[in-house]
Design a protein around this motif. Sequence first.
Motif, PDB file in Angstrom:
ATOM      1  N   ALA A  26     -32.902   9.397  12.164  1.00 46.07           N
ATOM      2  CA  ALA A  26     -33.239  10.367  11.115  1.00 46.07           C
ATOM      3  C   ALA A  26     -34.352   9.779  10.269  1.00 46.07           C
ATOM      4  O   ALA A  26     -34.545   8.559  10.211  1.00 46.07           O
ATOM      5  N   GLY A  27     -35.070  10.647   9.586  1.00 41.71           N
ATOM      6  CA  GLY A  27     -36.135  10.179   8.714  1.00 41.71           C
ATOM      7  C   GLY A  27     -36.681  11.304   7.879  1.00 41.71           C
ATOM      8  O   GLY A  27     -36.233  12.449   7.969  1.00 41.71           O
ATOM      9  N   PHE A  28     -37.656  10.966   7.052  1.00 39.75           N
ATOM     10  CA  PHE A  28     -38.273  11.973   6.201  1.00 39.75           C
ATOM     11  C   PHE A  28     -39.689  11.567   5.872  1.00 39.75           C
ATOM     12  O   PHE A  28     -40.059  10.397   5.960  1.00 39.75           O
ATOM     13  N   LEU A  41     -34.409   6.445   8.459  1.00 40.74           N
ATOM     14  CA  LEU A  41     -33.067   6.247   7.930  1.00 40.74           C
ATOM     15  C   LEU A  41     -32.185   5.655   9.027  1.00 40.74           C
ATOM     16  O   LEU A  41     -32.536   5.723  10.212  1.00 40.74           O
ATOM     17  N   PRO A  42     -31.035   5.108   8.662  1.00 37.94           N
ATOM     18  CA  PRO A  42     -30.124   4.587   9.692  1.00 37.94           C
ATOM     19  C   PRO A  42     -29.761   5.676  10.712  1.00 37.94           C
ATOM     20  O   PRO A  42     -29.712   6.868  10.387  1.00 37.94           O
ATOM     21  N   ASP A  43     -29.514   5.270  11.946  1.00 39.56           N
ATOM     22  CA  ASP A  43     -29.214   6.217  13.019  1.00 39.56           C
ATOM     23  C   ASP A  43     -28.042   7.127  12.671  1.00 39.56           C
ATOM     24  O   ASP A  43     -27.988   8.272  13.100  1.00 39.56           O
ATOM     25  N   ALA A  44     -27.101   6.652  11.896  1.00 32.47           N
ATOM     26  CA  ALA A  44     -25.916   7.443  11.546  1.00 32.47           C
ATOM     27  C   ALA A  44     -26.193   8.479  10.455  1.00 32.47           C
ATOM     28  O   ALA A  44     -25.341   9.321  10.180  1.00 32.47           O
ATOM     29  N   ALA A  45     -27.358   8.435   9.837  1.00 31.56           N
ATOM     30  CA  ALA A  45     -27.683   9.374   8.751  1.00 31.56           C
ATOM     31  C   ALA A  45     -27.728  10.802   9.283  1.00 31.56           C
ATOM     32  O   ALA A  45     -28.139  11.045  10.415  1.00 31.56           O
ATOM     33  N   SER A  46     -27.313  11.732   8.453  1.00 32.99           N
ATOM     34  CA  SER A  46     -27.305  13.145   8.841  1.00 32.99           C
ATOM     35  C   SER A  46     -28.604  13.829   8.421  1.00 32.99           C
ATOM     36  O   SER A  46     -29.402  13.283   7.659  1.00 32.99           O
ATOM     37  N   PHE A  47     -28.771  15.052   8.898  1.00 34.31           N
ATOM     38  CA  PHE A  47     -29.888  15.881   8.469  1.00 34.31           C
ATOM     39  C   PHE A  47     -29.852  16.065   6.952  1.00 34.31           C
ATOM     40  O   PHE A  47     -30.880  16.017   6.280  1.00 34.31           O
TER      41      PHE A  47
END
Length: 75
Positions: A26-28, A41-47
């Motif tokens: 995830a990212g922004f 963001l960490p792989d476990a982060a949600s949308f």
Amino acid sequence: HSLYQRTAHRNEISIYTDGSKRENGAGFSVVTRDHIMSRRLPDAASFFTAEFHVVKLALVLFLRYLKSSFIIYWD
């Protein structure tokens, strides 16, 4: 932008945002006329976590440009 947006909001600072979640993470990103910022963001982060961080960063930029008018674009 539409022609209306370009002419009616000529003096405002545009802040473009995008948060995303994919299988591999995830990212922004936030883009203004002066900055391009992207964060992973960490792989476990949600949308929703990505969207939260993008709005938070847009607000930080708002505080930086406090004396200016601005528009935040997000989807």
